[in-house]
Design a protein around this motif. Structure first.
Motif: not given
Length: 127
Positions: A19-20, A23, A26, A51, A66, A70, A87, A121
């Motif tokens: 996930a880290t 994101i 992204r 964001t 954030r 995450w 996602e 997020d």
């Protein structure tokens, strides 16, 4: 004619994803994964227009950070086949303005995720 595309998938360790890392890419930021010690730095990446983190009113303050959010998600799942995040990628029509795209995404995310107790997020990329 305006068309859109939606793709939903899981971020799963069994697929070698985190996930880290996802994101950081992204949102075009630098995030250090405390679990693995890896640093994912996409701060030089362009094309991200907006964001933000949307959370239920009762969510603790740390969910709006954030990196903390995450990293805690990654730390909470310990299995090698954990599904750590969902996602959802949506391509919106060019005919919409930035403000219209942002409001549409916020409404969708609030109605489908935040109102059901989840943290989201979001990142809007340039069309």
């Amino acid at each position: 004619m305006a068309i859109y595309h939606l793709r939903a998938s899981m971020i799963s360790r069994s697929q070698g994803r985190s996930a880290t890392a996802a994101i950081a890419y992204r949102v075009a930021e630098r995030i250090e994964d405390r679990r693995t010690g890896l640093v994912f730095d996409y701060a030089a990446r362009g094309g991200v227009d907006h964001t933000e983190i949307l959370a239920p009113d009762h969510a603790p303050d740390w969910v709006r950070d954030r990196s903390e959010l995450w990293n805690r998600v990654e730390e909470s799942e310990t299995r090698k086949n954990s599904q750590v995040a969902r996602e959802v990628r949506v391509a919106l029509p060019d005919e919409l303005t930035h403000a219209q795209r942002l409001e549409l995404v916020r409404e969708f995310v609030r109605g489908q995720f935040v109102d059901r107790g989840m943290v989201a997020d979001i990142a809007l990329h340039a069309p």
